[in-house]
Design a protein around this motif. Structure first.
Motif, PDB file in Angstrom:
ATOM      1  N   ILE A 111       9.967  35.223  15.064  1.00 19.54           N
ATOM      2  CA  ILE A 111      11.012  34.347  14.922  1.00 19.54           C
ATOM      3  C   ILE A 111      11.753  34.865  13.546  1.00 19.54           C
ATOM      4  CG2 ILE A 111      11.834  31.962  14.892  1.00 19.54           C
ATOM      5  CD1 ILE A 111      10.825  32.629  17.777  1.00 19.54           C
ATOM      6  N   LYS A 165      12.276  27.433  11.755  1.00 21.01           N
ATOM      7  CA  LYS A 165      11.276  28.345  12.355  1.00 21.01           C
ATOM      8  C   LYS A 165       9.890  27.561  12.309  1.00 21.01           C
ATOM      9  CE  LYS A 165      11.640  31.386   9.285  1.00 21.01           C
ATOM     10  NZ  LYS A 165      12.567  30.818   8.321  1.00 21.01           N
ATOM     11  N   TYR A 167      13.705  36.626  18.172  1.00 22.51           N
ATOM     12  CA  TYR A 167      14.924  35.641  18.155  1.00 22.51           C
ATOM     13  C   TYR A 167      14.957  35.380  16.854  1.00 22.51           C
ATOM     14  CZ  TYR A 167      13.215  34.485  23.141  1.00 22.51           C
ATOM     15  OH  TYR A 167      12.839  34.516  24.279  1.00 22.51           O
ATOM     16  N   SER A 220      18.862  37.351  20.365  1.00 23.54           N
ATOM     17  CA  SER A 220      17.551  37.667  20.511  1.00 23.54           C
ATOM     18  C   SER A 220      17.692  39.105  21.127  1.00 23.54           C
ATOM     19  CB  SER A 220      17.077  36.761  21.663  1.00 23.54           C
ATOM     20  OG  SER A 220      17.524  36.485  22.632  1.00 23.54           O
TER      21      SER A 220
END
Length: 235
Positions: free
Chosen positions: A32, A40, A206, A216
């Motif tokens: 991420i 996040k 992502y 993504s």
């Protein structure tokens, strides 16, 4: 393994996540990416049951874990290694690791096997097993934090900024170990500001911005994406 549907997380009037959808396949490393404040850490806290004000659905191994307690989430096979390591500095390395295995206390799993498994990834921890954790170097403390998370035998290991504040040579070592942990069968969800390293070792990624997924894709494709290079890779 993990499906997140329309996840929203609020801190009072602040909307940290605004309808996030994520899928994580078993046996993969998923990263991420995003700048500070993108949401996040809130994502990992929501999965772990550490935030109460959330909407949406979190499905793990076909079970709805959206509103489960943190202890129950861990017992189902999710382990969270937080940003900032959060070790217990006054306890020894061995005591820190033992705390990570608390959910195994009622199982028939041999604790020594779990110690040996962690020590196989982090030989330095075995050498320093009786050392007080607060006297370890920054890199060793990060190894201890990851090792503690592994002690619960997770199916999914979530890592929040494992390279933060570490020297480049230690960062390379940490990422190699993460790859080795994954090769042994543990699925990894990785939050990392070192986007270049994260994209290199992950299968899928992502990108979060202001609490939303903006793009993504396969990590290698994102590594070669000009807009990603410009925004996150310093190009």
């Amino acid at each position: 393994m993990l499906t997140i549907k329309n996840l929203k997380v609020n801190y009072g009037y602040v909307n940290a996540l605004k309808g996030v959808d994520i899928d994580i396949k078993k046996g993969k490393i998923v990263s991420i990416l995003g700048s500070n404040g993108a949401g996040k850490t809130s994502l990992l806290k929501a999965i772990s049951g550490l935030v109460e004000d959330k909407e949406g659905q979190i499905i793990f191994d076909e079970k709805d874990i959206t509103n489960l307690s943190t202890e129950k989430v861990v017992s189902l096979g999710i382990s969270h290694c937080p940003e900032g390591r959060r070790i217990f500095p006054e306890l020894t390395v061995e005591e820190n690791l033992k705390i990570g295995a608390y959910v195994l206390r009622k199982s028939k799993i041999n604790l020594n096997d779990e110690f040996n498994r962690v020590y196989s990834f982090f030989p330095k921890l075995k050498e320093r097993s009786k050392q007080v954790a607060g006297t370890l170097s920054g890199g060793e403390q990060q190894m201890l934090a990851i090792g503690r998370a592994l002690m619960s035998k997770p199916k999914l290991l979530m890592l929040d900024e494992p390279s933060l504040g570490l020297a480049p040579i230690i960062v390379s070592e940490i990422f190699k170990i993460i790859k080795d942990i994954n090769k042994e069968g543990t699925t990894v969800l990785l939050i990392e500001q070192n986007a270049n390293q994260a994209l290199k070792i992950s299968d899928y990624s992502y990108v979060l911005e202001l609490g939303q997924v903006v793009t993504s894709g396969i990590s290698q494709d994102l590594l070669n994406d000009e807009s990603i290079k410009k925004s996150y890779l310093g190009a």
